[in-house]
Motif scaffolding. Structure first.
Motif, PDB file in Angstrom:
ATOM      1  N   ARG A 106      -5.863   6.950  -0.511  1.00  0.00           N
ATOM      2  CA  ARG A 106      -5.019   6.208   0.430  1.00  0.00           C
ATOM      3  C   ARG A 106      -4.893   4.744  -0.004  1.00  0.00           C
ATOM      4  O   ARG A 106      -3.820   4.156   0.059  1.00  0.00           O
ATOM      5  CB  ARG A 106      -5.591   6.292   1.841  1.00  0.00           C
ATOM      6  N   GLN A 107      -5.992   4.167  -0.477  1.00  0.00           N
ATOM      7  CA  GLN A 107      -5.981   2.778  -0.953  1.00  0.00           C
ATOM      8  C   GLN A 107      -5.032   2.626  -2.147  1.00  0.00           C
ATOM      9  O   GLN A 107      -4.253   1.674  -2.205  1.00  0.00           O
ATOM     10  CB  GLN A 107      -7.393   2.353  -1.341  1.00  0.00           C
ATOM     11  N   HIS A 158      -2.487   4.620  -2.853  1.00  0.00           N
ATOM     12  CA  HIS A 158      -1.140   4.853  -2.331  1.00  0.00           C
ATOM     13  C   HIS A 158      -0.595   3.602  -1.642  1.00  0.00           C
ATOM     14  O   HIS A 158       0.576   3.243  -1.833  1.00  0.00           O
ATOM     15  CB  HIS A 158      -1.147   6.043  -1.364  1.00  0.00           C
ATOM     16  N   GLU A 159      -1.428   2.926  -0.868  1.00  0.00           N
ATOM     17  CA  GLU A 159      -0.987   1.712  -0.172  1.00  0.00           C
ATOM     18  C   GLU A 159      -0.616   0.619  -1.159  1.00  0.00           C
ATOM     19  O   GLU A 159       0.376  -0.086  -0.967  1.00  0.00           O
ATOM     20  CB  GLU A 159      -2.078   1.229   0.789  1.00  0.00           C
ATOM     21  N   GLN A 198       2.750   1.441  -2.660  1.00  0.00           N
ATOM     22  CA  GLN A 198       3.842   1.155  -1.728  1.00  0.00           C
ATOM     23  C   GLN A 198       4.133  -0.345  -1.646  1.00  0.00           C
ATOM     24  O   GLN A 198       5.289  -0.747  -1.549  1.00  0.00           O
ATOM     25  CB  GLN A 198       3.522   1.722  -0.342  1.00  0.00           C
ATOM     26  N   GLN A 199       3.103  -1.172  -1.708  1.00  0.00           N
ATOM     27  CA  GLN A 199       3.301  -2.623  -1.670  1.00  0.00           C
ATOM     28  C   GLN A 199       4.057  -3.111  -2.903  1.00  0.00           C
ATOM     29  O   GLN A 199       4.981  -3.920  -2.799  1.00  0.00           O
ATOM     30  CB  GLN A 199       1.948  -3.344  -1.603  1.00  0.00           C
TER      31      GLN A 199
END
Length: 137
Positions: free
Chosen positions: A7-8, A10-11, A14-15
């Motif tokens: 998740r980290q 992926h975030e 996305q940024q």
């Protein structure tokens, strides 16, 4: 790896994805990333890959970063190599060591980033533009 680690990654993808030009161009992306990082230059250094050696590397300097990537591979793979090294930069990994967790994070960053780029709809290109692009490589 745990879900929270993925998740980290992926975030972060996305940024940073907001900086990715359409159509994709790694050089334009790096220019935008440099601007986001306060103007700190990222210099690319192309080198021929030798079997058994790393296909890329990142060397931070006091006033700029150098990313080394293999020339004797596909352009897609070159982009993945460059993005892998960018992943190391953005995660703040230490250089000079081969930490399996850091390598996993950087590789996942590169692969997820490229997957997002490839998921974009293809832009419509007229026949003349397509022939020019093919001729220029």
């Amino acid at each position: 790896m745990r879900r929270s680690e993925l998740r980290q990654v992926h975030e972060l993808v996305q940024q940073v994805l907001a900086l990715a030009p359409d159509p994709w161009d790694v050089d334009v992306f790096l220019d935008k990333l440099e601007a986001e990082r306060g103007g700190r230059p990222i210099d690319l250094c192309a080198m021929e890959w030798q079997p058994g050696s790393s296909t890329g590397g990142w060397k931070p300097h006091p006033d700029h970063d150098v990313v080394v990537y293999a020339t004797n591979t596909t352009s897609w793979h070159q982009d993945v190599i460059i993005l892998h090294e960018v992943g190391h930069m953005l995660f703040g990994h230490a250089t000079g060591r081969q930490d399996p967790h850091d390598e996993w994070q950087a590789e996942q960053f590169a692969r997820l980033f490229m997957a997002e780029i490839e998921r974009r709809p293809r832009r419509a290109v007229d026949d003349f533009t397509r022939r020019v692009e093919q001729a220029l490589g």
